[in-house]
Motif scaffolding. Sequence first.
Motif, PDB file in Angstrom:
ATOM      1  N   GLU A   5       0.831  -1.200   0.000  1.00  0.00           N
ATOM      2  CA  GLU A   5       0.000   0.000   0.000  1.00  0.00           C
ATOM      3  C   GLU A   5       0.869   1.255   0.000  1.00  0.00           C
ATOM      4  O   GLU A   5       0.602   2.213  -0.717  1.00  0.00           O
ATOM      5  CB  GLU A   5      -0.943   0.003   1.212  1.00  0.00           C
ATOM      6  CG  GLU A   5      -1.826   1.213   1.300  1.00  0.00           C
ATOM      7  CD  GLU A   5      -2.854   1.317   0.194  1.00  0.00           C
ATOM      8  OE1 GLU A   5      -3.408   2.415   0.033  1.00  0.00           O
ATOM      9  OE2 GLU A   5      -3.108   0.326  -0.510  1.00  0.00           O
ATOM     10  N   ARG A   9       0.973   4.105  -2.976  1.00  0.00           N
ATOM     11  CA  ARG A   9       0.752   5.520  -2.690  1.00  0.00           C
ATOM     12  C   ARG A   9       1.966   6.370  -3.070  1.00  0.00           C
ATOM     13  O   ARG A   9       1.821   7.485  -3.571  1.00  0.00           O
ATOM     14  CB  ARG A   9       0.417   5.718  -1.214  1.00  0.00           C
ATOM     15  CG  ARG A   9      -0.959   5.223  -0.862  1.00  0.00           C
ATOM     16  CD  ARG A   9      -1.276   5.458   0.582  1.00  0.00           C
ATOM     17  NE  ARG A   9      -2.594   4.916   0.911  1.00  0.00           N
ATOM     18  CZ  ARG A   9      -3.232   5.172   2.028  1.00  0.00           C
ATOM     19  NH1 ARG A   9      -2.674   5.937   2.949  1.00  0.00           N
ATOM     20  NH2 ARG A   9      -4.415   4.656   2.246  1.00  0.00           N
ATOM     21  N   TYR A  13       2.106   9.430  -5.655  1.00  0.00           N
ATOM     22  CA  TYR A  13       2.649  10.703  -5.174  1.00  0.00           C
ATOM     23  C   TYR A  13       3.684  11.247  -6.158  1.00  0.00           C
ATOM     24  O   TYR A  13       3.676  12.425  -6.502  1.00  0.00           O
ATOM     25  CB  TYR A  13       3.245  10.490  -3.783  1.00  0.00           C
ATOM     26  CG  TYR A  13       3.809  11.719  -3.132  1.00  0.00           C
ATOM     27  CD1 TYR A  13       2.977  12.682  -2.572  1.00  0.00           C
ATOM     28  CD2 TYR A  13       5.187  11.910  -3.040  1.00  0.00           C
ATOM     29  CE1 TYR A  13       3.499  13.808  -1.950  1.00  0.00           C
ATOM     30  CE2 TYR A  13       5.714  13.033  -2.415  1.00  0.00           C
ATOM     31  CZ  TYR A  13       4.868  13.977  -1.879  1.00  0.00           C
ATOM     32  OH  TYR A  13       5.385  15.086  -1.262  1.00  0.00           O
ATOM     33  N   LEU A  62       1.983  15.544   4.472  1.00  0.00           N
ATOM     34  CA  LEU A  62       1.339  14.542   3.634  1.00  0.00           C
ATOM     35  C   LEU A  62       2.165  13.260   3.588  1.00  0.00           C
ATOM     36  O   LEU A  62       1.622  12.160   3.706  1.00  0.00           O
ATOM     37  CB  LEU A  62       1.141  15.073   2.208  1.00  0.00           C
ATOM     38  CG  LEU A  62       0.473  14.089   1.285  1.00  0.00           C
ATOM     39  CD1 LEU A  62      -0.953  14.513   1.021  1.00  0.00           C
ATOM     40  CD2 LEU A  62       1.246  13.971   0.003  1.00  0.00           C
ATOM     41  N   ALA A  65       1.609  11.614   7.053  1.00  0.00           N
ATOM     42  CA  ALA A  65       0.258  11.114   7.336  1.00  0.00           C
ATOM     43  C   ALA A  65      -0.258  10.132   6.290  1.00  0.00           C
ATOM     44  O   ALA A  65      -0.722   9.043   6.628  1.00  0.00           O
ATOM     45  CB  ALA A  65      -0.705  12.289   7.461  1.00  0.00           C
ATOM     46  N   ARG A  66      -0.183  10.491   5.021  1.00  0.00           N
ATOM     47  CA  ARG A  66      -0.765   9.653   3.974  1.00  0.00           C
ATOM     48  C   ARG A  66       0.142   8.505   3.546  1.00  0.00           C
ATOM     49  O   ARG A  66      -0.303   7.399   3.309  1.00  0.00           O
ATOM     50  CB  ARG A  66      -1.102  10.490   2.731  1.00  0.00           C
ATOM     51  CG  ARG A  66      -2.292  11.369   2.877  1.00  0.00           C
ATOM     52  CD  ARG A  66      -3.607  10.651   2.816  1.00  0.00           C
ATOM     53  NE  ARG A  66      -3.910  10.124   1.502  1.00  0.00           N
ATOM     54  CZ  ARG A  66      -4.623   9.036   1.301  1.00  0.00           C
ATOM     55  NH1 ARG A  66      -5.092   8.358   2.303  1.00  0.00           N
ATOM     56  NH2 ARG A  66      -4.878   8.614   0.093  1.00  0.00           N
ATOM     57  N   LEU A  67       1.428   8.803   3.404  1.00  0.00           N
ATOM     58  CA  LEU A  67       2.351   7.760   2.949  1.00  0.00           C
ATOM     59  C   LEU A  67       2.875   6.931   4.116  1.00  0.00           C
ATOM     60  O   LEU A  67       3.196   5.766   3.954  1.00  0.00           O
ATOM     61  CB  LEU A  67       3.529   8.372   2.184  1.00  0.00           C
ATOM     62  CG  LEU A  67       3.176   9.150   0.910  1.00  0.00           C
ATOM     63  CD1 LEU A  67       4.418   9.761   0.303  1.00  0.00           C
ATOM     64  CD2 LEU A  67       2.473   8.275  -0.090  1.00  0.00           C
ATOM     65  N   GLY A  68       3.011   7.540   5.264  1.00  0.00           N
ATOM     66  CA  GLY A  68       3.474   6.820   6.448  1.00  0.00           C
ATOM     67  C   GLY A  68       4.939   6.441   6.430  1.00  0.00           C
ATOM     68  O   GLY A  68       5.360   5.530   7.126  1.00  0.00           O
TER      69      GLY A  68
END
Length: 102
Positions: A5, A9, A13, A62, A65-68
């Motif tokens: 995942e 992402r 990106y 981002l 938070a989103r990619l981790g």
Amino acid sequence: MRAEEIERRLRKYLERDRTGVRKSLIKLLIEGRKYTTGEIHEMLKDQGFELNPRGVSAMVGLMSARLGILKVEMGEKNRYCLKSEYLDLVKNVLMEYDSKNL
């Protein structure tokens, strides 16, 4: 979040990176140092990118938070670095991205 995942992402990106600033940010983070958003802003500005500090903060946020893929070291000024467990994954995706965009 699973590695597959994160990889998906990260690819998306980078696909949306019109100016190359995202790729440059990731290359900085691969170096393994810890940076404040102010330091990142200055380095990207030195590379010729026209950004404001808030834009850099948004990109870093981002990615965290989103990619981790970022680790945050809290303090007077937060410092960010790439999580070591994702170093190889990020390098591989970036290498593949670079080979496609030559």
